[in-house]
Design an enzyme around this catalytic site. Structure first.
Site, PDB file in Angstrom:
ATOM      1  N   ASN A   7     -39.527 -15.725  35.048  1.00  0.00           N
ATOM      2  CA  ASN A   7     -39.658 -16.778  34.043  1.00  0.00           C
ATOM      3  C   ASN A   7     -41.135 -16.890  33.649  1.00  0.00           C
ATOM      4  OD1 ASN A   7     -40.266 -19.386  32.980  1.00  0.00           O
ATOM      5  ND2 ASN A   7     -38.225 -20.056  33.571  1.00  0.00           N
ATOM      6  N   HIS A  10     -44.787 -20.405  31.927  1.00  0.00           N
ATOM      7  CA  HIS A  10     -46.116 -20.971  32.181  1.00  0.00           C
ATOM      8  C   HIS A  10     -47.252 -20.071  31.731  1.00  0.00           C
ATOM      9  CE1 HIS A  10     -44.345 -24.536  33.520  1.00  0.00           C
ATOM     10  NE2 HIS A  10     -43.661 -23.926  34.477  1.00  0.00           N
ATOM     11  N   ARG A  18     -55.155 -24.039  25.088  1.00  0.00           N
ATOM     12  CA  ARG A  18     -56.337 -23.856  24.251  1.00  0.00           C
ATOM     13  C   ARG A  18     -56.001 -23.430  22.828  1.00  0.00           C
ATOM     14  NH1 ARG A  18     -61.283 -23.609  27.265  1.00  0.00           N
ATOM     15  NH2 ARG A  18     -62.258 -23.002  25.332  1.00  0.00           N
ATOM     16  N   HIS A  43     -37.511 -20.535  28.720  1.00  0.00           N
ATOM     17  CA  HIS A  43     -36.825 -21.790  28.402  1.00  0.00           C
ATOM     18  C   HIS A  43     -37.422 -22.324  27.103  1.00  0.00           C
ATOM     19  CE1 HIS A  43     -35.587 -26.073  29.983  1.00  0.00           C
ATOM     20  NE2 HIS A  43     -35.124 -25.810  28.763  1.00  0.00           N
ATOM     21  N   ARG A  45     -37.696 -25.159  25.132  1.00  0.00           N
ATOM     22  CA  ARG A  45     -37.404 -26.587  25.270  1.00  0.00           C
ATOM     23  C   ARG A  45     -37.382 -27.263  23.912  1.00  0.00           C
ATOM     24  NH1 ARG A  45     -38.150 -28.516  30.841  1.00  0.00           N
ATOM     25  NH2 ARG A  45     -37.745 -30.558  29.942  1.00  0.00           N
ATOM     26  N   ARG A  49     -42.802 -27.344  24.476  1.00  0.00           N
ATOM     27  CA  ARG A  49     -44.062 -27.567  25.188  1.00  0.00           C
ATOM     28  C   ARG A  49     -44.684 -26.266  25.698  1.00  0.00           C
ATOM     29  NH1 ARG A  49     -41.869 -30.604  30.572  1.00  0.00           N
ATOM     30  NH2 ARG A  49     -40.947 -31.929  28.989  1.00  0.00           N
ATOM     31  N   HIS A  50     -43.868 -25.228  25.912  1.00  0.00           N
ATOM     32  CA  HIS A  50     -44.488 -23.946  26.297  1.00  0.00           C
ATOM     33  C   HIS A  50     -44.002 -22.821  25.375  1.00  0.00           C
ATOM     34  CE1 HIS A  50     -40.899 -24.142  28.799  1.00  0.00           C
ATOM     35  NE2 HIS A  50     -41.463 -24.885  29.745  1.00  0.00           N
ATOM     36  N   GLU A  70     -32.955 -19.744  28.460  1.00  0.00           N
ATOM     37  CA  GLU A  70     -32.518 -21.046  28.986  1.00  0.00           C
ATOM     38  C   GLU A  70     -32.621 -22.055  27.861  1.00  0.00           C
ATOM     39  OE1 GLU A  70     -35.169 -22.023  32.126  1.00  0.00           O
ATOM     40  OE2 GLU A  70     -34.431 -20.470  33.452  1.00  0.00           O
ATOM     41  N   THR A 100     -40.207 -30.652  34.819  1.00  0.00           N
ATOM     42  CA  THR A 100     -39.435 -29.419  34.821  1.00  0.00           C
ATOM     43  C   THR A 100     -37.972 -29.826  34.952  1.00  0.00           C
ATOM     44  OG1 THR A 100     -39.131 -27.289  35.935  1.00  0.00           O
ATOM     45  CG2 THR A 100     -39.742 -29.147  37.333  1.00  0.00           C
ATOM     46  N   THR A 101     -37.059 -28.863  34.836  1.00  0.00           N
ATOM     47  CA  THR A 101     -35.640 -29.198  34.862  1.00  0.00           C
ATOM     48  C   THR A 101     -35.292 -29.866  36.190  1.00  0.00           C
ATOM     49  OG1 THR A 101     -35.412 -27.144  33.645  1.00  0.00           O
ATOM     50  CG2 THR A 101     -33.380 -28.245  34.290  1.00  0.00           C
ATOM     51  N   GLU A 151     -25.837 -20.612  37.700  1.00  0.00           N
ATOM     52  CA  GLU A 151     -27.124 -20.492  38.367  1.00  0.00           C
ATOM     53  C   GLU A 151     -27.249 -21.728  39.248  1.00  0.00           C
ATOM     54  OE1 GLU A 151     -30.562 -19.144  36.176  1.00  0.00           O
ATOM     55  OE2 GLU A 151     -31.886 -20.362  37.431  1.00  0.00           O
ATOM     56  N   HIS A 191     -35.085 -22.059  40.774  1.00  0.00           N
ATOM     57  CA  HIS A 191     -35.865 -23.295  40.709  1.00  0.00           C
ATOM     58  C   HIS A 191     -36.570 -23.559  42.031  1.00  0.00           C
ATOM     59  CE1 HIS A 191     -37.402 -27.077  39.373  1.00  0.00           C
ATOM     60  NE2 HIS A 191     -36.987 -26.755  38.174  1.00  0.00           N
ATOM     61  N   GLY A 192     -37.882 -23.544  41.965  1.00  0.00           N
ATOM     62  CA  GLY A 192     -38.696 -23.851  43.128  1.00  0.00           C
ATOM     63  C   GLY A 192     -38.758 -22.734  44.167  1.00  0.00           C
ATOM     64  N   GLY A 213     -40.248 -18.503  38.368  1.00  0.00           N
ATOM     65  CA  GLY A 213     -41.355 -18.594  37.423  1.00  0.00           C
ATOM     66  C   GLY A 213     -42.641 -19.095  38.038  1.00  0.00           C
TER      67      GLY A 213
HETATM   68  N1  PXP Z   1     -33.902 -21.430  36.494  1.00  0.00           N
HETATM   69  C1  PXP Z   1     -33.822 -22.469  35.632  1.00  0.00           C
HETATM   70  C2  PXP Z   1     -32.511 -22.759  35.001  1.00  0.00           C
HETATM   71  C3  PXP Z   1     -34.951 -23.239  35.302  1.00  0.00           C
HETATM   72  O1  PXP Z   1     -34.850 -24.274  34.443  1.00  0.00           O
HETATM   73  C4  PXP Z   1     -36.191 -22.894  35.882  1.00  0.00           C
HETATM   74  C5  PXP Z   1     -37.419 -23.668  35.509  1.00  0.00           C
HETATM   75  O2  PXP Z   1     -37.689 -23.487  34.156  1.00  0.00           O
HETATM   76  C6  PXP Z   1     -36.246 -21.790  36.749  1.00  0.00           C
HETATM   77  C7  PXP Z   1     -35.080 -21.094  37.059  1.00  0.00           C
HETATM   78  C8  PXP Z   1     -37.528 -21.339  37.371  1.00  0.00           C
HETATM   79  O3  PXP Z   1     -38.022 -22.313  38.231  1.00  0.00           O
HETATM   80  P1  PXP Z   1     -39.464 -22.139  38.867  1.00  0.00           P
HETATM   81  O4  PXP Z   1     -40.443 -22.109  37.728  1.00  0.00           O
HETATM   82  O5  PXP Z   1     -39.602 -23.322  39.744  1.00  0.00           O
HETATM   83  O6  PXP Z   1     -39.457 -20.838  39.612  1.00  0.00           O
END
Ligand code: PXP
Length: 240
Positions: A7, A10, A18, A43, A45, A49-50, A70, A100-101, A151, A191-192, A213
């Site tokens: 992902n 970021h 910037r 993602h 959004r 934002r990104h 996403e 974040t989600t 997921e 996620h995380g 990500g």
């Molecule tokens: N999967 C989904 C559906 C997400 O929304 C995110 C965060 O955007 C991730 C995976 C990745 O999460 P992380 O950035 O914490 O690794």
């Protein structure tokens, strides 16, 4: 073999800070692909934002692997997905104020809406997964809504404050991966996840793909900082 979706949201966060065209999300995607990413996840959004719309269209044209988009289950996003035609869509809940989600999608309480979006995407050959908490009722609803994959939200596992709760969350994910697999859903997770907690999840035999990500982009700062500093110094000293 388990697949890694990188992902790159970021990279866009840093770029947007910037307003410069760098770091380029396209370059980041190509570097990720060269180093083992099996797909690239972004993602888009609602507040942009990104990742921006142009990023998604450009990624679609340049990726050598696959694109996983996403997005919230909204009409606006559905129209963009049908235009971009990513390989996969992952439907996620979205709140404007969240960092974040925060949690999984509530398939049960939005069943008809989600099932209709999945049908439209599948009619257009875009395989659709749903980002959900490790909860048997939500997983069963995802099956009934005809999702191609789920997921599993690993946020609670990743944020567990002690071994007891991380083990408890791990077994919840394990049981739910088994349930989803028995319902013939493809099982992804994310996620995380980071360098310390990924292995137990990656070892689950049902696990098809992990989307990661933040930890990768954060690690890349330190993996790349020595080179970035010394290159600048070399240039200043006219050594390059
Ligand atoms: N999967 C989904 C559906 C997400 O929304 C995110 C965060 O955007 C991730 C995976 C990745 O999460 P992380 O950035 O914490 O690794």
């Amino acid at each position: 073999m388990i697949r890694l979706g990188v992902n790159i949201d970021h990279i866009a966060t840093i770029r947007n800070a910037r307003g410069e065209p760098f770091p380029s999300v396209i370059e980041a995607a190509l570097v990720a692909e060269t180093n083992g990413a099996d797909l690239i996840t972004v993602h888009l959004r609602e507040d942009r934002r990104h990742i921006k719309d142009d990023d998604v269209f450009l990624l679609r044209q340049t990726l050598k692997t696959q694109l996983n988009l996403e997005m919230a289950a909204t009409q606006e996003m559905l129209e963009i997905a049908l235009e971009v035609r990513p390989d996969f869509v992952c439907l996620v809940p979205e709140k404007r104020q969240e960092l974040t989600t925060e949690g999984g999608l509530d398939v049960i309480n939005n069943f008809n809406h989600i099932a209709n979006i999945i049908k439209t995407l599948h009619d257009n050959k875009i395989w659709t997964s749903i980002f959900i908490d490790p909860d048997s009722t939500q997983i069963t609803a995802a099956r009934e809504a005809n999702a191609y994959a789920i997921e599993i939200h690993t946020g609670k596992y990743a944020q567990a404050k002690n071994n007891y709760s991380s083990t408890e969350e791990f077994f919840r994910i394990k049981d739910m991966a088994e349930l989803a697999d028995s319902l013939e859903l493809i099982v992804n997770a994310g996620h995380g996840l980071n360098y310390h907690n990924v292995q137990p999840i990656a070892r689950l035999p049902q696990m098809h793909e992990l989307n990661i990500g933040y930890a990768i982009i954060a690690q890349s700062v330190f993996a790349g900082l020595p080179n970035a500093v010394s290159k600048m110094k070399q240039l200043m000293l006219m050594l390059e």
